[in-house]
Design a protein around this motif. Structure first.
Motif, PDB file in Angstrom:
ATOM      1  N   LEU A 130       0.695  -0.810  -0.268  1.00 28.00           N
ATOM      2  CA  LEU A 130       0.089  -0.165  -0.141  1.00 28.00           C
ATOM      3  C   LEU A 130       1.073   1.349  -0.116  1.00 28.00           C
ATOM      4  O   LEU A 130       1.940   1.342   0.410  1.00 28.00           O
ATOM      5  CB  LEU A 130      -1.161   0.073   0.866  1.00 28.00           C
ATOM      6  N   SER A 131       0.501   2.329  -0.295  1.00 28.88           N
ATOM      7  CA  SER A 131       1.246   3.189  -0.201  1.00 28.88           C
ATOM      8  C   SER A 131      -0.331   4.033   1.137  1.00 28.88           C
ATOM      9  O   SER A 131      -1.344   3.958   1.441  1.00 28.88           O
ATOM     10  CB  SER A 131       0.869   4.376  -1.120  1.00 28.88           C
ATOM     11  N   VAL A 132       0.669   4.820   1.821  1.00 31.88           N
ATOM     12  CA  VAL A 132      -0.103   5.322   3.079  1.00 31.88           C
ATOM     13  C   VAL A 132       0.392   6.912   3.472  1.00 31.88           C
ATOM     14  O   VAL A 132       1.660   7.505   3.134  1.00 31.88           O
ATOM     15  CB  VAL A 132      -0.319   4.762   4.198  1.00 31.88           C
ATOM     16  N   PRO A 177       3.620  18.522   8.072  1.00 33.48           N
ATOM     17  CA  PRO A 177       3.508  17.684   6.830  1.00 33.48           C
ATOM     18  C   PRO A 177       3.036  16.388   6.739  1.00 33.48           C
ATOM     19  O   PRO A 177       3.289  15.814   7.560  1.00 33.48           O
ATOM     20  CB  PRO A 177       4.805  18.136   5.645  1.00 33.48           C
ATOM     21  N   VAL A 178       2.956  16.424   5.642  1.00 32.90           N
ATOM     22  CA  VAL A 178       2.328  14.466   5.605  1.00 32.90           C
ATOM     23  C   VAL A 178       3.375  14.041   5.356  1.00 32.90           C
ATOM     24  O   VAL A 178       4.201  14.178   4.840  1.00 32.90           O
ATOM     25  CB  VAL A 178       0.908  14.602   4.580  1.00 32.90           C
ATOM     26  N   VAL A 179       3.235  12.549   6.119  1.00 35.38           N
ATOM     27  CA  VAL A 179       4.883  11.646   5.675  1.00 35.38           C
ATOM     28  C   VAL A 179       4.006  10.805   5.197  1.00 35.38           C
ATOM     29  O   VAL A 179       3.088   9.970   4.868  1.00 35.38           O
ATOM     30  CB  VAL A 179       4.859  11.082   7.187  1.00 35.38           C
ATOM     31  N   ALA A 180       4.381  10.508   3.859  1.00 39.09           N
ATOM     32  CA  ALA A 180       4.020   9.704   2.763  1.00 39.09           C
ATOM     33  C   ALA A 180       4.830   8.669   3.106  1.00 39.09           C
ATOM     34  O   ALA A 180       6.050   8.287   3.318  1.00 39.09           O
ATOM     35  CB  ALA A 180       3.950   9.953   1.260  1.00 39.09           C
ATOM     36  N   VAL A 181       4.113   7.270   3.090  1.00 42.74           N
ATOM     37  CA  VAL A 181       5.457   5.466   3.451  1.00 42.74           C
ATOM     38  C   VAL A 181       4.479   4.692   1.737  1.00 42.74           C
ATOM     39  O   VAL A 181       3.316   4.520   1.853  1.00 42.74           O
ATOM     40  CB  VAL A 181       5.283   5.272   4.664  1.00 42.74           C
ATOM     41  N   HIS A 182       5.301   3.498   2.175  1.00 41.87           N
ATOM     42  CA  HIS A 182       5.109   2.152   1.543  1.00 41.87           C
ATOM     43  C   HIS A 182       4.686   1.801   3.598  1.00 41.87           C
ATOM     44  O   HIS A 182       5.962   2.120   3.425  1.00 41.87           O
ATOM     45  CB  HIS A 182       5.801   2.149   0.352  1.00 41.87           C
ATOM     46  N   LEU A 183       4.007   1.273   2.484  1.00 35.22           N
ATOM     47  CA  LEU A 183       3.578   0.114   3.550  1.00 35.22           C
ATOM     48  C   LEU A 183       2.972  -1.174   3.134  1.00 35.22           C
ATOM     49  O   LEU A 183       2.150  -1.991   1.958  1.00 35.22           O
ATOM     50  CB  LEU A 183       1.813   0.454   4.004  1.00 35.22           C
ATOM     51  N   GLY A 184       3.773  -2.864   3.701  1.00 34.72           N
ATOM     52  CA  GLY A 184       3.658  -3.870   3.708  1.00 34.72           C
ATOM     53  C   GLY A 184       2.906  -4.595   4.286  1.00 34.72           C
ATOM     54  O   GLY A 184       3.800  -4.532   5.905  1.00 34.72           O
ATOM     55  N   TYR A 226       3.486  -5.810   9.718  1.00 40.48           N
ATOM     56  CA  TYR A 226       3.607  -4.459   9.245  1.00 40.48           C
ATOM     57  C   TYR A 226       5.020  -4.397   9.037  1.00 40.48           C
ATOM     58  O   TYR A 226       5.272  -3.527   9.845  1.00 40.48           O
ATOM     59  CB  TYR A 226       3.306  -4.226   9.835  1.00 40.48           C
ATOM     60  N   GLN A 227       5.500  -3.347   7.921  1.00 41.21           N
ATOM     61  CA  GLN A 227       6.085  -3.396   7.959  1.00 41.21           C
ATOM     62  C   GLN A 227       5.991  -1.840   6.655  1.00 41.21           C
ATOM     63  O   GLN A 227       6.369  -1.419   5.991  1.00 41.21           O
ATOM     64  CB  GLN A 227       7.399  -3.865   6.898  1.00 41.21           C
ATOM     65  N   VAL A 228       6.909  -0.840   7.355  1.00 43.86           N
ATOM     66  CA  VAL A 228       6.534   0.548   6.362  1.00 43.86           C
ATOM     67  C   VAL A 228       8.064   0.935   6.330  1.00 43.86           C
ATOM     68  O   VAL A 228       8.912   0.809   6.857  1.00 43.86           O
ATOM     69  CB  VAL A 228       6.278   1.741   7.578  1.00 43.86           C
ATOM     70  N   SER A 229       8.051   1.460   5.276  1.00 47.05           N
ATOM     71  CA  SER A 229       9.271   2.739   4.580  1.00 47.05           C
ATOM     72  C   SER A 229       8.616   4.145   3.893  1.00 47.05           C
ATOM     73  O   SER A 229       7.701   3.624   3.698  1.00 47.05           O
ATOM     74  CB  SER A 229       9.824   1.584   3.636  1.00 47.05           C
ATOM     75  N   ARG A 230      10.167   4.719   4.135  1.00 46.89           N
ATOM     76  CA  ARG A 230       9.341   6.511   3.294  1.00 46.89           C
ATOM     77  C   ARG A 230       9.603   6.308   2.830  1.00 46.89           C
ATOM     78  O   ARG A 230      10.623   5.084   1.013  1.00 46.89           O
ATOM     79  CB  ARG A 230      10.205   6.739   4.066  1.00 46.89           C
ATOM     80  N   LEU A 231       9.345   7.120   1.514  1.00 49.66           N
ATOM     81  CA  LEU A 231       9.296   6.772   0.221  1.00 49.66           C
ATOM     82  C   LEU A 231      10.382   7.715  -0.063  1.00 49.66           C
ATOM     83  O   LEU A 231      10.876   8.826   0.972  1.00 49.66           O
ATOM     84  CB  LEU A 231       8.158   8.304  -0.795  1.00 49.66           C
ATOM     85  N   GLY A 232      10.659   8.120  -1.489  1.00 50.48           N
ATOM     86  CA  GLY A 232      12.194   8.521  -1.410  1.00 50.48           C
ATOM     87  C   GLY A 232      12.619   9.806  -1.731  1.00 50.48           C
ATOM     88  O   GLY A 232      12.593  10.679  -1.613  1.00 50.48           O
TER      89      GLY A 232
END
Length: 123
Positions: A85-87, A95-102, A117-123
């Motif tokens: 997902l994108s969250v 500001p909004v924090v945009a992440v990828h979520l698996g 549940y694993q989050v990574s920040r968008l580049g």
């Protein structure tokens, strides 16, 4: 997206409950949607289990909300669904924090729970 509607609906059911509890700043309710042995990796060191999940969300600021978009799903087994997902986490004062979520959700009885549940920040 190559996801089936069944997997998307399973994920939406779990993630809508998760989002509702996040938006309400109810860390114990958030944690209740995870398995007892869930592996949880937010933007801080990982933890295992519901207590760690509750602690992580208790430390988040009041007013934080989550909006998600399911990008991909895979059925790993009858009782396991993978979601990518994108969250966007929005805040009242920054500001909004945009992440990828698996996530991997697991069915226990008739109910689906988040087990990974694993989050990574968008580049």
């Amino acid at each position: 997206m190559t996801s089936s509607s069944t997997e998307v609906q399973i994920l939406r059911t779990v993630l809508d409950r998760w989002r509702s509890a996040v938006d309400a700043h109810d860390p114990d309710r958030v944690a209740s949607y995870f398995t007892e042995d869930a592996i949880f990796q937010g933007l801080h060191p990982y933890t295992v289990g519901r207590d760690g999940v509750a602690g992580y969300y208790a430390a988040q600021p009041i007013g934080m909300t989550a909006t998600y978009d399911i990008r991909e799903t895979r059925r790993l087994a009858d009782d396991l669904v993978l979601g990518y997902l994108s969250v966007d986490f929005a805040f009242t004062d920054r500001p909004v924090v945009a992440v990828h979520l698996g996530v991997i959700v697991r069915r226990i009885g008739d109910t689906w729970f988040i087990s990974h549940y694993q989050v990574s920040r968008l580049g």
